[in-house]
Design an enzyme around this catalytic site. Structure first.
Site, PDB file in Angstrom:
ATOM      1  N   TYR A 116      28.579 -67.562  87.165  1.00  0.00           N
ATOM      2  CA  TYR A 116      27.703 -67.075  88.243  1.00  0.00           C
ATOM      3  C   TYR A 116      26.432 -67.506  88.099  1.00  0.00           C
ATOM      4  CZ  TYR A 116      25.006 -63.429  90.547  1.00  0.00           C
ATOM      5  OH  TYR A 116      23.774 -62.794  91.271  1.00  0.00           O
ATOM      6  N   LYS A 155      24.251 -69.723  90.533  1.00  0.00           N
ATOM      7  CA  LYS A 155      22.982 -69.019  91.478  1.00  0.00           C
ATOM      8  C   LYS A 155      21.637 -70.017  91.029  1.00  0.00           C
ATOM      9  CE  LYS A 155      22.799 -65.394  93.339  1.00  0.00           C
ATOM     10  NZ  LYS A 155      22.936 -65.407  94.834  1.00  0.00           N
TER      11      LYS A 155
HETATM   12  N1  LIG Z   1      23.882 -56.562  92.450  1.00  0.00           N
HETATM   13  C1  LIG Z   1      22.857 -57.011  91.710  1.00  0.00           C
HETATM   14  O1  LIG Z   1      22.606 -56.516  90.583  1.00  0.00           O
HETATM   15  C2  LIG Z   1      22.308 -58.503  92.160  1.00  0.00           C
HETATM   16  C3  LIG Z   1      22.654 -59.121  93.011  1.00  0.00           C
HETATM   17  N2  LIG Z   1      22.055 -60.309  93.088  1.00  0.00           N
HETATM   18  C4  LIG Z   1      22.556 -61.183  94.417  1.00  0.00           C
HETATM   19  O2  LIG Z   1      22.550 -60.170  95.520  1.00  0.00           O
HETATM   20  C5  LIG Z   1      23.325 -60.623  96.691  1.00  0.00           C
HETATM   21  C6  LIG Z   1      24.258 -59.523  97.359  1.00  0.00           C
HETATM   22  O3  LIG Z   1      25.017 -58.867  96.038  1.00  0.00           O
HETATM   23  P1  LIG Z   1      25.444 -57.590  96.430  1.00  0.00           P
HETATM   24  O4  LIG Z   1      25.216 -57.056  97.597  1.00  0.00           O
HETATM   25  O5  LIG Z   1      25.597 -56.703  95.116  1.00  0.00           O
HETATM   26  O6  LIG Z   1      27.078 -58.180  96.280  1.00  0.00           O
HETATM   27  P2  LIG Z   1      28.496 -57.794  97.171  1.00  0.00           P
HETATM   28  O7  LIG Z   1      29.571 -58.254  96.410  1.00  0.00           O
HETATM   29  O8  LIG Z   1      28.334 -56.155  97.561  1.00  0.00           O
HETATM   30  O9  LIG Z   1      28.198 -58.312  98.528  1.00  0.00           O
HETATM   31  C7  LIG Z   1      28.433 -59.733  98.699  1.00  0.00           C
HETATM   32  C8  LIG Z   1      29.152 -59.915 100.069  1.00  0.00           C
HETATM   33  O10 LIG Z   1      29.279 -61.316 100.293  1.00  0.00           O
HETATM   34  C9  LIG Z   1      30.271 -61.631 100.925  1.00  0.00           C
HETATM   35  N3  LIG Z   1      31.008 -62.864 100.616  1.00  0.00           N
HETATM   36  C10 LIG Z   1      31.584 -63.182  99.607  1.00  0.00           C
HETATM   37  N4  LIG Z   1      31.857 -64.475  99.620  1.00  0.00           N
HETATM   38  C11 LIG Z   1      32.110 -64.868 100.895  1.00  0.00           C
HETATM   39  C12 LIG Z   1      32.260 -66.056 101.841  1.00  0.00           C
HETATM   40  N5  LIG Z   1      32.852 -67.028 101.193  1.00  0.00           N
HETATM   41  N6  LIG Z   1      31.804 -66.057 102.910  1.00  0.00           N
HETATM   42  C13 LIG Z   1      31.232 -65.062 103.638  1.00  0.00           C
HETATM   43  N7  LIG Z   1      30.896 -64.034 102.837  1.00  0.00           N
HETATM   44  C14 LIG Z   1      31.088 -63.732 101.404  1.00  0.00           C
HETATM   45  C15 LIG Z   1      31.398 -60.356 100.572  1.00  0.00           C
HETATM   46  O11 LIG Z   1      32.496 -60.233 101.252  1.00  0.00           O
HETATM   47  C16 LIG Z   1      30.414 -59.358 100.419  1.00  0.00           C
HETATM   48  O12 LIG Z   1      30.384 -58.576 101.340  1.00  0.00           O
HETATM   49  C17 LIG Z   1      24.341 -61.744  96.027  1.00  0.00           C
HETATM   50  O13 LIG Z   1      23.830 -63.077  96.365  1.00  0.00           O
HETATM   51  C18 LIG Z   1      24.029 -61.614  94.516  1.00  0.00           C
HETATM   52  O14 LIG Z   1      24.037 -62.916  93.842  1.00  0.00           O
HETATM   53  C19 LIG Z   1      21.060 -60.978  92.724  1.00  0.00           C
HETATM   54  C20 LIG Z   1      20.494 -60.170  91.581  1.00  0.00           C
HETATM   55  C21 LIG Z   1      20.971 -58.934  91.123  1.00  0.00           C
HETATM   56  C1  LIG Z   2      29.296 -52.096  79.981  1.00  0.00           C
HETATM   57  C2  LIG Z   2      27.922 -51.828  79.385  1.00  0.00           C
HETATM   58  C3  LIG Z   2      27.388 -52.586  78.419  1.00  0.00           C
HETATM   59  C4  LIG Z   2      27.036 -51.996  80.802  1.00  0.00           C
HETATM   60  C5  LIG Z   2      27.263 -51.362  82.090  1.00  0.00           C
HETATM   61  C6  LIG Z   2      26.463 -51.690  83.107  1.00  0.00           C
HETATM   62  C7  LIG Z   2      26.613 -53.189  83.573  1.00  0.00           C
HETATM   63  C8  LIG Z   2      27.673 -53.170  84.612  1.00  0.00           C
HETATM   64  C9  LIG Z   2      25.282 -53.518  84.575  1.00  0.00           C
HETATM   65  C10 LIG Z   2      24.041 -53.467  83.652  1.00  0.00           C
HETATM   66  C11 LIG Z   2      23.060 -54.521  84.117  1.00  0.00           C
HETATM   67  C12 LIG Z   2      23.870 -54.960  85.383  1.00  0.00           C
HETATM   68  C13 LIG Z   2      23.324 -56.398  85.948  1.00  0.00           C
HETATM   69  C14 LIG Z   2      24.138 -57.078  86.783  1.00  0.00           C
HETATM   70  C15 LIG Z   2      25.411 -56.486  86.975  1.00  0.00           C
HETATM   71  C16 LIG Z   2      25.935 -55.402  86.385  1.00  0.00           C
HETATM   72  C17 LIG Z   2      25.299 -55.324  84.901  1.00  0.00           C
HETATM   73  C18 LIG Z   2      25.733 -56.003  84.053  1.00  0.00           C
HETATM   74  C19 LIG Z   2      24.125 -58.505  87.209  1.00  0.00           C
HETATM   75  C20 LIG Z   2      24.496 -59.536  86.391  1.00  0.00           C
HETATM   76  C21 LIG Z   2      24.663 -58.824  88.788  1.00  0.00           C
HETATM   77  C22 LIG Z   2      23.983 -60.151  89.181  1.00  0.00           C
HETATM   78  C23 LIG Z   2      22.701 -60.527  89.005  1.00  0.00           C
HETATM   79  O1  LIG Z   2      22.300 -61.630  89.392  1.00  0.00           O
HETATM   80  C24 LIG Z   2      22.007 -60.035  87.731  1.00  0.00           C
HETATM   81  C25 LIG Z   2      22.382 -58.579  87.272  1.00  0.00           C
HETATM   82  C26 LIG Z   2      21.690 -58.345  86.240  1.00  0.00           C
HETATM   83  C27 LIG Z   2      21.897 -56.934  85.949  1.00  0.00           C
END
Ligand SMILES: NC(=O)C1=CN([C@@H]2O[C@H](COP(=O)(O)OP(=O)(O)OC[C@H]3O[C@@H](n4cnc5c(N)ncnc54)[C@H](O)[C@@H]3O)[C@@H](O)[C@H]2O)C=CC1
Ligand SMILES: CC(C)CCC[C@@H](C)[C@H]1CC[C@H]2C3=C(CC[C@]12C)[C@@]1(C)CCC(=O)C[C@@H]1CC3
Length: 343
Positions: free
Chosen positions: A144, A148
């Site tokens: 992943y 990214k």
């Molecule tokens: N959740 C986190 O802690 C973090 C997330 N990000 C980034 O933020 C963005 C959003 O993440 P979330 O909302 O957490 O994920 P999510 O999984 O809830 O949303 C991602 C969306 O992208 C859509 N998708 C996936 N493949 C696709 C494709 N081929 N064509 C069109 N749509 C597609 C999915 O259906 C989904 O609705 C992502 O780019 C992720 O890398 C960055 C840092 C931390």
């Molecule tokens: C099983 C336990 C040790 C941890 C449970 C919580 C984790 C699922 C989350 C804690 C920090 C989170 C995190 C992400 C996903 C969910 C956690 C690992 C990301 C890897 C999501 C995508 C990103 O771009 C970075 C995020 C960093 C923190």
């Protein structure tokens, strides 16, 4: 020569708009008077005034239909990190993002805001108050993160004032909030299986967790400040809550808030990381036969046992960013939003 009529700057598209962050972004954009088109492989909700277009971002023709009268695109689509599928990550995050850029340029879109990740610089060693000039991870821990990094490079390199196409990347960290399908559900599932008894390492490591509304705020500020003469062009910006917290205090507050016990017993970081690596290797080898997904992946263990918090001074300076919801309130709202996950 025919002159192209510019669409209103308030017409935007959200690629990945059905996801956790995407949906919060869509809702806020609508509140702010934007007209929004969602492009996603799935439609999971309805909002009056928002048009939904189901499609794969790897399909340029499908994208072109949606982007033709849009001036601003938010790209926040990605396969879930939990899928650990290298081919899918490359196809969507790298090749697909190239397709998004081509489609934007062909359709005459002027601004592209990418949701990147602060993890693009994370290699499993401590990052304290990391700034955007840290080098990309040379040895990213998982597929992943690897993709990214490539995705962010591709988007920032595409920024061109000559082509009237401006790009910026937002790097959030540890997004949480209502409807998050990852952090709280995985945490609760692990607790229900009796595996959340242990603190990995000494438990003092500081980490950024960012409330989803702050991430949304950062995205919209970036879009509104992205202009040919602004410093944002082709740059990356950390967006966090700006309140680093001990990883295990955050986990404990969420767990206790939902009625579960906080982890208490300590395990050495190196031991757990070693076991996670071994498990990952074994499950990868077995994958053609059986698809097992370990809870404690090397990435999760690294995130749980090291410092990783980032400075958002660049975002404050260039776009006036300040978090709009403080951490205490954010945790309370998040806990209250998961009644179905209570013990
Ligand atoms: N959740 C986190 O802690 C973090 C997330 N990000 C980034 O933020 C963005 C959003 O993440 P979330 O909302 O957490 O994920 P999510 O999984 O809830 O949303 C991602 C969306 O992208 C859509 N998708 C996936 N493949 C696709 C494709 N081929 N064509 C069109 N749509 C597609 C999915 O259906 C989904 O609705 C992502 O780019 C992720 O890398 C960055 C840092 C931390
Ligand atoms: C099983 C336990 C040790 C941890 C449970 C919580 C984790 C699922 C989350 C804690 C920090 C989170 C995190 C992400 C996903 C969910 C956690 C690992 C990301 C890897 C999501 C995508 C990103 O771009 C970075 C995020 C960093 C923190």
């Amino acid at each position: 020569m025919a002159t192209r009529i510019r669409p209103s700057s308030k017409r935007c598209a959200v690629i990945g708009g059905s996801g956790f962050l995407g949906r919060h972004l869509v809702e806020r954009l609508v509140e702010k008077g934007y007209s929004v088109a969602v492009f996603d492989i799935a439609q999971r909700y309805e909002v009056p005034g928002v048009t939904f277009h189901q499609g794969d971002l790897c399909d340029k023709q499908a994208l072109l239909k949606v982007l033709k009268d849009v001036s601003l695109v938010f790209h926040c689509a990605s396969p879930s990190p939990a899928c650990d599928d290298r081919n899918l990550f490359w196809k969507v995050n790298v090749e697909g993002t190239r397709t998004v850029i081509q489609a934007c340029q062909e359709a005459g879109v002027q601004k592209l805001v990418l949701t990147s990740s602060a993890s693009v610089v994370f290699e499993g060693t401590d990052i304290k108050n990391g700034k955007e000039d840290l080098p990309y991870a040379k040895r990213p821990i998982d597929y992943y993160t690897e993709t990214k990094i490539q995705q962010e490079k591709v988007v920032l390199e595409a920024c061109s004032k000559e082509k009237d196409f401006l790009t910026v990347a937002i790097r959030p960290h540890g997004i949480f909030g209502p409807r998050d399908p990852q952090l709280v559900p995985i945490l609760v599932d692990t607790a229900r299986k009796g595996k959340m008894k242990f603190i990995i390492g000494d438990g003092t490591n500081l980490v950024d967790f960012t409330y989803v509304e702050n991430v949304v705020h950062g995205h919209i500020l970036a879009a509104e400040h992205l202009k040919p003469d602004s410093p944002l062009c082709g740059k990356a910006y950390h967006i966090t809550n700006d309140e680093p917290i001990r990883f295990w205090d955050f986990m404990s507050q969420v767990l206790v808030g939902l009625g579960y016990d906080a982890p208490r017993y300590h395990l050495p970081y190196a031991l757990v990381y070693g076991i996670a690596m071994l498990l990952w290797l074994i499950t990868s080898l077995l994958r053609p036969l059986v698809n097992i997904k370990p809870t404690f992946t090397p990435m999760r263990v690294a995130l749980a046992g090291t410092h990783h918090y980032y400075s958002c001074s660049r975002a404050k300076q260039d776009m006036g960013y300040q978090p709009v919801v403080r951490l205490k309130e954010a945790i309370a709202r998040t806990v209250a939003s998961y009644p179905h996950l209570r013990r």
